[in-house]
Design an enzyme around this catalytic site. Structure first.
Site, PDB file in Angstrom:
ATOM      1  N   ARG A  12       1.688 -22.304 -29.500  1.00 32.88           N
ATOM      2  CA  ARG A  12       1.463 -21.819 -28.376  1.00 32.88           C
ATOM      3  C   ARG A  12       2.307 -21.455 -27.653  1.00 32.88           C
ATOM      4  NH1 ARG A  12      -2.275 -22.585 -31.454  1.00 32.88           N
ATOM      5  NH2 ARG A  12      -4.720 -23.251 -30.745  1.00 32.88           N
ATOM      6  N   GLU A  32      -2.486 -25.410 -21.408  1.00 35.23           N
ATOM      7  CA  GLU A  32      -2.300 -24.212 -22.375  1.00 35.23           C
ATOM      8  C   GLU A  32      -2.579 -23.047 -21.752  1.00 35.23           C
ATOM      9  OE1 GLU A  32      -3.388 -21.962 -25.893  1.00 35.23           O
ATOM     10  OE2 GLU A  32      -5.019 -23.197 -25.220  1.00 35.23           O
ATOM     11  N   SER A  56      -9.274 -24.262 -25.434  1.00 37.31           N
ATOM     12  CA  SER A  56      -8.429 -25.375 -25.125  1.00 37.31           C
ATOM     13  C   SER A  56      -7.854 -25.181 -23.877  1.00 37.31           C
ATOM     14  CB  SER A  56      -7.446 -25.655 -26.269  1.00 37.31           C
ATOM     15  OG  SER A  56      -7.919 -25.744 -27.560  1.00 37.31           O
TER      16      SER A  56
HETATM   17  N1  EPU Z   1     -11.015 -34.792 -31.041  1.00 39.24           N
HETATM   18  C1  EPU Z   1     -11.604 -35.937 -30.260  1.00 39.24           C
HETATM   19  N2  EPU Z   1     -12.686 -35.777 -29.382  1.00 39.24           N
HETATM   20  C2  EPU Z   1     -12.709 -34.346 -28.935  1.00 39.24           C
HETATM   21  C3  EPU Z   1     -11.988 -33.480 -29.580  1.00 39.24           C
HETATM   22  C4  EPU Z   1     -11.176 -33.805 -30.458  1.00 39.24           C
HETATM   23  O1  EPU Z   1     -11.586 -37.051 -30.788  1.00 39.24           O
HETATM   24  O2  EPU Z   1     -13.521 -34.307 -27.905  1.00 39.24           O
HETATM   25  C5  EPU Z   1     -10.339 -35.271 -32.053  1.00 39.24           C
HETATM   26  C6  EPU Z   1     -10.906 -34.698 -33.387  1.00 39.24           C
HETATM   27  O3  EPU Z   1     -11.921 -35.814 -33.960  1.00 39.24           O
HETATM   28  C7  EPU Z   1      -9.899 -34.411 -34.350  1.00 39.24           C
HETATM   29  C8  EPU Z   1      -8.603 -33.977 -33.274  1.00 39.24           C
HETATM   30  O4  EPU Z   1      -8.844 -34.344 -32.328  1.00 39.24           O
HETATM   31  O5  EPU Z   1      -9.369 -35.666 -34.986  1.00 39.24           O
HETATM   32  C9  EPU Z   1      -8.458 -32.472 -33.392  1.00 39.24           C
HETATM   33  O6  EPU Z   1      -9.487 -31.973 -33.092  1.00 39.24           O
HETATM   34  P1  EPU Z   1      -9.808 -30.484 -33.469  1.00 39.24           P
HETATM   35  O7  EPU Z   1      -9.796 -30.253 -34.978  1.00 39.24           O
HETATM   36  O8  EPU Z   1     -11.353 -30.080 -33.120  1.00 39.24           O
HETATM   37  O9  EPU Z   1      -8.736 -29.422 -32.841  1.00 39.24           O
HETATM   38  P2  EPU Z   1      -7.923 -29.700 -31.633  1.00 39.24           P
HETATM   39  O10 EPU Z   1      -6.673 -30.043 -31.792  1.00 39.24           O
HETATM   40  O11 EPU Z   1      -8.839 -30.164 -30.143  1.00 39.24           O
HETATM   41  C10 EPU Z   1      -6.539 -27.346 -31.928  1.00 39.24           C
HETATM   42  C11 EPU Z   1      -6.486 -26.102 -31.125  1.00 39.24           C
HETATM   43  C12 EPU Z   1      -7.597 -25.233 -31.110  1.00 39.24           C
HETATM   44  C13 EPU Z   1      -7.887 -24.974 -32.574  1.00 39.24           C
HETATM   45  C14 EPU Z   1      -8.251 -26.033 -33.418  1.00 39.24           C
HETATM   46  C15 EPU Z   1      -8.403 -25.898 -34.872  1.00 39.24           C
HETATM   47  C16 EPU Z   1      -4.769 -26.723 -29.354  1.00 39.24           C
HETATM   48  C17 EPU Z   1      -4.527 -26.861 -28.024  1.00 39.24           C
HETATM   49  N3  EPU Z   1      -6.261 -26.313 -30.013  1.00 39.24           N
HETATM   50  O12 EPU Z   1      -7.577 -27.792 -31.355  1.00 39.24           O
HETATM   51  O13 EPU Z   1      -7.403 -23.917 -30.421  1.00 39.24           O
HETATM   52  O14 EPU Z   1      -9.227 -23.903 -32.643  1.00 39.24           O
HETATM   53  O15 EPU Z   1      -7.058 -26.732 -33.191  1.00 39.24           O
HETATM   54  O16 EPU Z   1      -7.340 -25.392 -35.291  1.00 39.24           O
HETATM   55  O17 EPU Z   1      -3.854 -26.492 -30.328  1.00 39.24           O
HETATM   56  C18 EPU Z   1      -7.463 -22.826 -28.345  1.00 39.24           C
HETATM   57  O18 EPU Z   1      -6.245 -22.907 -28.515  1.00 39.24           O
HETATM   58  O19 EPU Z   1      -8.132 -22.375 -27.472  1.00 39.24           O
HETATM   59  C19 EPU Z   1      -8.127 -23.599 -29.438  1.00 39.24           C
HETATM   60  C20 EPU Z   1      -9.284 -23.510 -29.393  1.00 39.24           C
END
Ligand code: EPU
Length: 337
Positions: A162, A333, A237
């Site tokens: 990012r 972010e 995010s």
């Molecule tokens: N999780 C929780 N609770 C929540 C949300 C997430 O426990 O409320 C846990 C999930 O269970 C999982 C882990 O956190 O084990 C990761 O969650 P997820 O796969 O939904 O992805 P993220 O890390 O929360 C990142 C990006 C997203 C992108 C997704 C998929 C960032 C800041 N965010 O989210 O990007 O779509 O991975 O690749 O890196 C964005 O940048 O706006 C965005 C949506």
């Protein structure tokens, strides 16, 4: 494209925050940019792209340049690949679907990311194991002083998680005008290992997925987790996933065995901010018109009528709660203005 004074930006940011621009003008070409800059309407300029990754907490006392440079053209094609030059004002998801329909591979995991193409290199958008840098060739950026073009290649962009040079060394100095992406025409390298992609494909009994199948899977996962900004104001995010020392991650893991941990550079681990926020008790939380999305705690939402100041106060409260419970700092972010 006449500049307009005191222009509402409420419908131009996906969080739906109320704010006015001192001056506003759509910019559809480098020529328009130069002409507008020559008018010297305001000492400050501010580039507005899709408005999907920002929190406005106040009026923008500047000349707001709204990126409106369009066009998708093939500038190089061989049997194996195609290189596209894309106007910065094209909608990112439309570009992804254009590629998918033509069977050009590389961007399919990035389906449904909101915003415009010009913003993609700035924060090096990424999802489901792919970042835009993986297909990026170069981009043309126009100086906000005189509109002169400077070309940044992949190395020159200094892409990180990012992050890019446009958030660092040359921050606020350029408007990106166009971006080039290299895509495959055959032997596509599919990225299926991240998150639920392979699970969704299996459920649908797809054993030899095409890039269209991958894009479909990504869209169904995103729709199940992330709110549609047209229905519920949000900026994706809100926080970055923190990268912490491996030692600290191991200590947290001993205390919280469910904590998901991802690899980062040597000696560091990345942990999901969404998990930390959920454990701190904020998933689905609502105060007045601001809240935390109930299906993904990393997303702050405007239930209607929230102000930027309220939203920022909630974000800071969440940061403090996560710090208190885990000793981990989560940082936005989304740029805050
Ligand atoms: N999780 C929780 N609770 C929540 C949300 C997430 O426990 O409320 C846990 C999930 O269970 C999982 C882990 O956190 O084990 C990761 O969650 P997820 O796969 O939904 O992805 P993220 O890390 O929360 C990142 C990006 C997203 C992108 C997704 C998929 C960032 C800041 N965010 O989210 O990007 O779509 O991975 O690749 O890196 C964005 O940048 O706006 C965005 C949506």
């Amino acid at each position: 494209m006449k500049p307009q004074p005191h222009f509402s930006l409420a419908s131009l940011n996906t969080m739906g925050m109320p704010a006015y621009a001192a001056w506003y003008v759509p910019v559809d070409s480098q020529k328009t940019l130069k002409e507008v800059l020559d008018l010297k309407l305001h000492p400050k300029v501010f580039v507005l792209s899709g408005g999907s990754n920002m929190l406005l907490t106040q009026d923008i006392d500047a000349l707001v340049l709204h990126v409106a440079i369009r066009g998708i053209e093939i500038i190089h094609e061989s049997e194996d690949e195609v290189v596209l030059k894309v106007g910065a004002g094209e909608t990112w998801h439309d570009l992804v679907m254009h590629c998918v329909h033509n069977n050009w591979g590389g961007l399919e995991n990035l389906a449904l990311i909101p915003g415009y193409v010009g913003a993609a290199p700035i924060q090096n958008i990424g999802a489901y194991g792919v970042e835009q840098k993986d297909c990026f060739v170069r981009c043309g950026a126009y100086a906000l002083t005189d509109g002169r073009e400077r070309i940044f290649d992949r190395e020159g962009c200094q892409f990180g998680y990012r992050d890019s040079i446009f958030k660092g060394e040359v921050r606020d100095q350029y408007m990106i005008g166009w971006v080039e992406y290299r895509l495959t025409k055959k032997n596509h390298a599919l990225h299926l290992s991240y998150g639920a992609i392979s699970q969704v494909l299996e459920q649908n009994q797809i054993h030899a997925p095409s890039i269209a199948d991958v894009a479909d899977a990504v869209q169904s996962i995103r729709r199940s987790k992330l709110p549609d900004p047209k229905i519920l104001g949000n900026a994706g995010s809100f926080f970055k996933n923190p990268v912490i020392p491996a030692q600290q991650a191991a200590e947290l893991n001993a205390q919280y065995p469910d904590l998901p941990i991802y690899e980062a550079s040597t000696g560091w681990k990345k942990i999901p901010a969404g998990w930390l926020i959920e454990q701190a008790g904020y998933k689905g939380f609502r105060r007045n018109n601001c809240g935390v999305y109930d299906k993904q705690a990393l997303v702050l939402v405007n239930h209607g009528g929230a102000t930027g100041a309220e939203m920022w106060a909630l974000a800071q409260e969440i940061q403090a709660a996560v710090w208190e419970k885990f000793g981990v700092e989560i940082t936005p972010e989304v740029p805050i203005f």
